[in-house]
Structure formats: C-alpha cells, structure tokens
Design an enzyme around this catalytic site. Structure first.
Site, mmCIF file in Angstrom:
data_model
loop_
_atom_site.group_PDB
_atom_site.id
_atom_site.type_symbol
_atom_site.label_atom_id
_atom_site.label_comp_id
_atom_site.label_asym_id
_atom_site.label_seq_id
_atom_site.Cartn_x
_atom_site.Cartn_y
_atom_site.Cartn_z
ATOM 1 C CB CYS A 174 41.828 30.776 13.899
ATOM 2 S SG CYS A 174 41.550 31.625 15.452
ATOM 3 C CG HIS A 200 42.976 26.888 14.649
ATOM 4 N ND1 HIS A 200 43.989 27.580 15.256
ATOM 5 C CD2 HIS A 200 41.816 27.400 15.134
ATOM 6 C CE1 HIS A 200 43.472 28.478 16.065
ATOM 7 N NE2 HIS A 200 42.155 28.390 16.015
ATOM 8 C CG ASN A 229 42.848 29.673 19.379
ATOM 9 O OD1 ASN A 229 43.694 29.894 18.518
ATOM 10 N ND2 ASN A 229 41.547 29.749 19.142
HETATM 11 N N1 ACO Z 1 35.365 29.697 33.900
HETATM 12 C C1 ACO Z 1 34.269 29.251 34.546
HETATM 13 N N2 ACO Z 1 33.021 29.350 34.048
HETATM 14 C C2 ACO Z 1 32.889 29.922 32.844
HETATM 15 C C3 ACO Z 1 33.998 30.406 32.115
HETATM 16 C C4 ACO Z 1 35.268 30.285 32.686
HETATM 17 N N3 ACO Z 1 36.393 30.709 32.077
HETATM 18 N N4 ACO Z 1 33.555 30.922 30.953
HETATM 19 C C5 ACO Z 1 32.229 30.760 30.923
HETATM 20 N N5 ACO Z 1 31.826 30.163 32.076
HETATM 21 C C6 ACO Z 1 30.472 29.808 32.458
HETATM 22 C C7 ACO Z 1 29.437 30.666 31.790
HETATM 23 O O1 ACO Z 1 29.244 31.877 32.488
HETATM 24 C C8 ACO Z 1 28.210 29.767 31.886
HETATM 25 O O2 ACO Z 1 27.674 29.842 33.170
HETATM 26 P P1 ACO Z 1 26.081 29.773 33.400
HETATM 27 O O3 ACO Z 1 25.673 28.425 32.894
HETATM 28 O O4 ACO Z 1 25.960 29.942 34.877
HETATM 29 O O5 ACO Z 1 25.510 30.898 32.586
HETATM 30 C C9 ACO Z 1 28.804 28.367 31.702
HETATM 31 O O6 ACO Z 1 30.210 28.481 32.001
HETATM 32 C C10 ACO Z 1 28.639 27.823 30.299
HETATM 33 O O7 ACO Z 1 29.048 28.813 29.371
HETATM 34 P P2 ACO Z 1 29.021 28.553 27.826
HETATM 35 O O8 ACO Z 1 29.547 29.746 27.112
HETATM 36 O O9 ACO Z 1 27.676 28.049 27.410
HETATM 37 O O10 ACO Z 1 30.066 27.352 27.738
HETATM 38 P P3 ACO Z 1 30.419 26.404 26.554
HETATM 39 O O11 ACO Z 1 30.208 25.019 26.928
HETATM 40 O O12 ACO Z 1 29.821 26.874 25.251
HETATM 41 O O13 ACO Z 1 31.995 26.607 26.449
HETATM 42 C C11 ACO Z 1 33.590 27.723 25.082
HETATM 43 C C12 ACO Z 1 32.522 27.875 26.140
HETATM 44 C C13 ACO Z 1 34.729 26.908 25.638
HETATM 45 C C14 ACO Z 1 34.097 29.116 24.699
HETATM 46 C C15 ACO Z 1 32.981 27.022 23.840
HETATM 47 O O14 ACO Z 1 31.788 27.628 23.447
HETATM 48 C C16 ACO Z 1 33.920 27.021 22.687
HETATM 49 O O15 ACO Z 1 34.978 26.431 22.732
HETATM 50 N N6 ACO Z 1 33.542 27.637 21.570
HETATM 51 C C17 ACO Z 1 34.395 27.711 20.423
HETATM 52 C C18 ACO Z 1 35.138 28.967 20.531
HETATM 53 C C19 ACO Z 1 36.525 28.898 20.021
HETATM 54 O O16 ACO Z 1 37.212 27.902 20.089
HETATM 55 N N7 ACO Z 1 36.959 30.024 19.500
HETATM 56 C C20 ACO Z 1 38.271 30.172 19.050
HETATM 57 C C21 ACO Z 1 38.354 30.883 17.784
HETATM 58 S S1 ACO Z 1 37.437 30.119 16.524
HETATM 59 C C22 ACO Z 1 38.200 28.746 16.264
HETATM 60 O O17 ACO Z 1 39.358 28.757 16.441
HETATM 61 C C23 ACO Z 1 37.469 27.585 15.773
#
Ligand code: ACO
Length: 325
Positions: free
Chosen positions: A115, A252, A282
């Site tokens: 990214c 980004h 993204n």
């Molecule tokens: N739909 C519904 N529920 C979902 C989904 C989905 N697509 N994905 C995960 N869940 C559920 C999980 O199973 C979990 O359920 P549980 O509580 O019953 O176990 C719950 O949602 C919470 O999951 P988490 O992974 O803890 O959710 P979080 O709040 O961390 O959000 C996310 C996840 C959006 C991926 C976040 O961690 C994030 O944005 N991280 C940064 C990642 C990123 O942006 N990467 C891109 C590349 S790096 C960069 O560009 C910076």
C-alpha cells in the site's frame, strides 16, 4: 540558491467498469453493509473484468495522465510502476506498459511496497530525475487485488478494490524555498518484523503459487495510526512547516477510522483530507494517485497548494511526500 525540483505535470486514473457494492457482497458472504461502512467507511469498490489485467489499468491511467500533462508518450524516459499484483511474477509489468505506450528508450521497472508503493515509487523517480539520469517520468500505482483475495474470508475480502492512477513528473528549477513548486520533502520507512501481519500466503520461492491475502486486521490498525502520524510530522518538519499549513492530505485509502485517528493525533481537520475509500475501497498502491486525480479534477487541489501524501502497508512499509502543486 537555485535547486532542481521535481514537479507533477499531470495526473490521471482509471477504474474498471464493474462496481460491487456492500449489498452485493452481503448477498454472497456473511456480512452486512452496516458492518463494512461502520468499521471502514467503504460502501463500494470497482472490480476488474475477467481478462482485465493490472497492465491494462496502468496503461489507461498512464494515457490519461499524459493527456492531462499535454505530453507525448515518447517524451517519457522512466516508468516506475508500484504494484503487488503484477501480470506475471516477471518481467516487470512496467515494461509491458512501456511497450503499449510505444516507448522503446529509457527504463521501466516495478516497485513493490504494497500500500506504500506509490509513495516509494514517487520518491525513487524523484531521485532519478533529480540526478539527471532521466528527464521525464511516469509514476503509476495499479492493482487488481480482487485476484489475491480469499472471497470466503469476510475479514479481508470486503476491504479491497481494483484501480490505477498515474502522475507525470519532470524537473523544474526552484529557489530552494518552500514556495517552489514540486516535491519539497519525502520520507520512506519499513520494519520487517511485522512481515507476517499482512502478507500473501504464496510466492515463487515459498510454494510456487500466487496465494491469498492474509491479515491480522487489529494489529495492522494498531500500528497504522502511530506510523502514519509520525511520518506526517517528520516529513512536514523536514520542510520546516507545520501540519496546519497543509492544504490537502491525500492519504492511502484503507480505513476511515485510521484517517480519523491520524487526524486527531496530528491535529488536522477532516475537511482537509481527500477521501475516496467510500467508492473505491482499498486499492493498495493505486489509492493515492486515484484520490489525487479525483481531488485535482474536481478543483479541490489547485496550483500552489501544499499537498501531503502518506501511506502504510504490508512489510510494514510506510512513507510520506510533501508537494507544492
Ligand atoms: N462482516 C461482518 N462481521 C465481520 C466481518 C465482516 N466482513 N469481518 C469480521 N467480522 C466480525 C468478526 O468475526 C468479529 O466477530 P466476533 O466478535 O463475533 O469474533 C467482529 O466482526 C470483530 O472483528 P475484528 O477483526 O476485531 O474487527 P475490527 O474492529 O478490528 O475491524 C478491520 C476489522 C476493519 C479489518 C480493522 O481491523 C481494520 O481496518 N484494520 C486495518 C486493516 C487495514 O486497513 N488493512 C489494509 C492494508 S494496511 C493499510 O492499508 C493501512
């Protein structure tokens, strides 16, 4: 004191036609529009058609950037293409784009920093132009992340999209002050201790397959705000400026909550942040030039504005560039 600056002469972008909304995804996998928007800000993404390759997206974006710059392809003697989804393991996708543009001189190569790829590619090209080794460059970010997503993994497949953006660079003489047009400061960082927090589980030397994207989302999130904030502050400081003097932040486009956290930390207003992730998702290395093109074409970014680009991605890698437009 006269110094050589590298300015952006033009920009362009390209998105595949097919738009996939959160509702479309919710019809196929166990997710909801509300979850995706609430956690990320993403509402839709473009997905490449069967047979539409990274090089196709990159070529279209490059042509649009050349048109915007009013420059013929033959004038370009350097192409740096940031991508993590090349057409083939080798040769570099940049060489395919070079051939399609009818350029048979100079150099073309890919840069792989996930990214952060566009910021890395921009900095590499800036230095090759400043050294006098090349004179005019195309810097492209192009991705088809849809091909490396595990469409059964709802924690990752809802986050990404396909697209491409490009800028045309050339040198210009400046006075050596912050009023000069062009790239005023740039910084790149990486920390390979986090290699396995965001990676693709395939590769030529590992298992000879392409593989799928794997991510510990929470871990990535935890590092993102800190790394991005610190690179913004140090890049702005390198130029002797303050974040409050920036006209536009073009980050980004990973997650709106990361941008909100960063804005709070460095004291920048959300109205100065260009956000396209709602419509594009993204798009990894393509996200900054895509957002730049949107904000430039809709008249937000104007000549003379101070624009800060920043990114973080797999590796981890991160970086920023400060530009007087
Ligand atoms: N739909 C519904 N529920 C979902 C989904 C989905 N697509 N994905 C995960 N869940 C559920 C999980 O199973 C979990 O359920 P549980 O509580 O019953 O176990 C719950 O949602 C919470 O999951 P988490 O992974 O803890 O959710 P979080 O709040 O961390 O959000 C996310 C996840 C959006 C991926 C976040 O961690 C994030 O944005 N991280 C940064 C990642 C990123 O942006 N990467 C891109 C590349 S790096 C960069 O560009 C910076």
């Amino acid at each position: 004191m006269s110094v050589t600056r590298v300015i952006i002469r033009g920009c362009g972008s390209y998105l595949p036609e097919n738009i996939v909304t959160n509702h479309d995804l919710a019809a196929k996998i166990d997710t909801t529009h509300e979850w995706i928007v609430g956690r990320t800000g993403i509402e839709a993404r473009h997905i490449a058609a069967d047979g539409e390759l990274t090089s196709d997206l990159a070529f279209n974006a490059a042509q649009n950037a050349l048109k915007d710059a009013g420059m013929a392809a033959e004038e370009i003697d350097l192409i740096v293409l940031a991508t993590s989804t090349p057409d083939h393991t080798f040769p570099a996708t940049a060489t395919k784009v070079q051939a399609r543009l009818g350029i048979h001189h100079g150099a073309a190569f890919d840069v792989q920093a996930v990214c952060s790829g566009f910021v890395y590619a921009l900095s590499v090209a800036e230095n090759l132009l400043k050294s006098g080794q090349h004179s005019k460059a195309l810097v492209i970010g192009a991705e088809v992340f849809s091909r490396i997503l595990d469409w059964e993994d709802r924690t990752t497949c809802v986050l990404f999209g396909d697209g491409a953006g490009a800028v045309v660079l050339e040198t210009s003489e400046g006075e050596g002050t912050n009023d000069d047009r062009g790239i005023l400061a740039a910084q790149l960082r990486s920390d390979g201790r986090y290699y396995d927090k965001l990676y693709v589980d395939g590769g030529p030397s590992t298992n000879q397959i392409t593989g799928f994207l794997r991510m510990e989302g929470r871990e990535v999130f935890r590092h993102a705000v800190g790394n991005i904030s610190s690179i913004i502050l140090s890049t702005v400081e390198q130029a002797g400026l303050e974040p409050s003097q920036i006209d536009w932040f073009v980050p980004h486009q990973a997650n709106k909550r990361i941008l909100e956290g960063t804005a709070r930390k460095v004291g920048m207003s959300m109205d100065k942040i260009v956000i396209t992730l709602d419509k594009h998702g993204n798009t990894s290395a393509a996200s900054i030039p895509l957002a730049l093109d949107v904000a430039y074409k809709d008249g937000r970014i104007k000549k003379g504005d101070l624009v800060l680009l920043e990114a973080m991605g797999g590796g981890f890698t991160w970086g920023a560039a400060l530009i007087r437009w």
